[in-house]
Design a protein around this motif. Structure first.
Motif: not given
Length: 156
Positions: A66-67, A78-82, A107-108, A118-121
């Motif tokens: 998601l971006h 932050d919208p700069a973090v996917g 990531e690419d 990039v964040d994730l759970h």
């Protein structure tokens, strides 16, 4: 498995997206018992989906990114973090490097979109996997679909 050769690609067409959803159903709904009605969400329509397939076309794994506004809405940030999510590898494909290849492909795609991180759970049993890929856990453990998770982030 007879072949361990595979490729990763962005899911471009309906057949690829259906393959992504089939892998998620196999891993999350069937194997882990996540209710189907919460596995699929409105973000699927706007996410970038990545698919790993064996050379014979067999789907091996998937993940999504998601971006922009979708990532910010989901994470409240932050919208700069996917937001990397729904990473799933079929049982028969585990141990072949498919998960790491999917993370790198996501990531690419994030870099191509100008994202800074990039964040994730992560399910807590997968923390070591993500740490080996450069992610750092932050915040407390929390349940998601009844499964313990931690938030993680990697700068790009």
């Amino acid at each position: 498995m007879s072949s361990t050769s595979y490729t990763t690609r962005v899911a471009e067409d309906p057949a690829d997206r259906e393959a992504c959803f089939a892998v998620r159903k196999e891993v999350f709904v069937v194997e882990q018992g996540v209710p189907q009605e919460i596995e699929y969400d409105s973000y699927d329509a706007v996410a970038l989906h990545v698919l790993a397939v064996r050379d014979d076309g067999t789907p091996l794994g998937t993940g999504r990114l998601l971006h922009g506004e979708a990532a910010a809405a989901k994470t409240g940030g932050d919208p700069a973090v996917g937001s990397l999510g729904r990473l799933a590898v079929t049982e028969k494909a585990r141990g072949l490097g498919v998960g790491a290849a999917l993370v790198r492909a996501i990531e690419d795609a994030a870099r191509e979109r100008g994202l800074a991180a990039v964040d994730l759970h992560a399910q807590t049993h997968a923390l070591g996997f993500y740490e080996r890929l450069g992610y750092e856990a932050y915040g407390p453990e929390f349940p998601d679909a009844g499964i313990p998770h931690r938030a993680m982030r990697r700068s790009l």
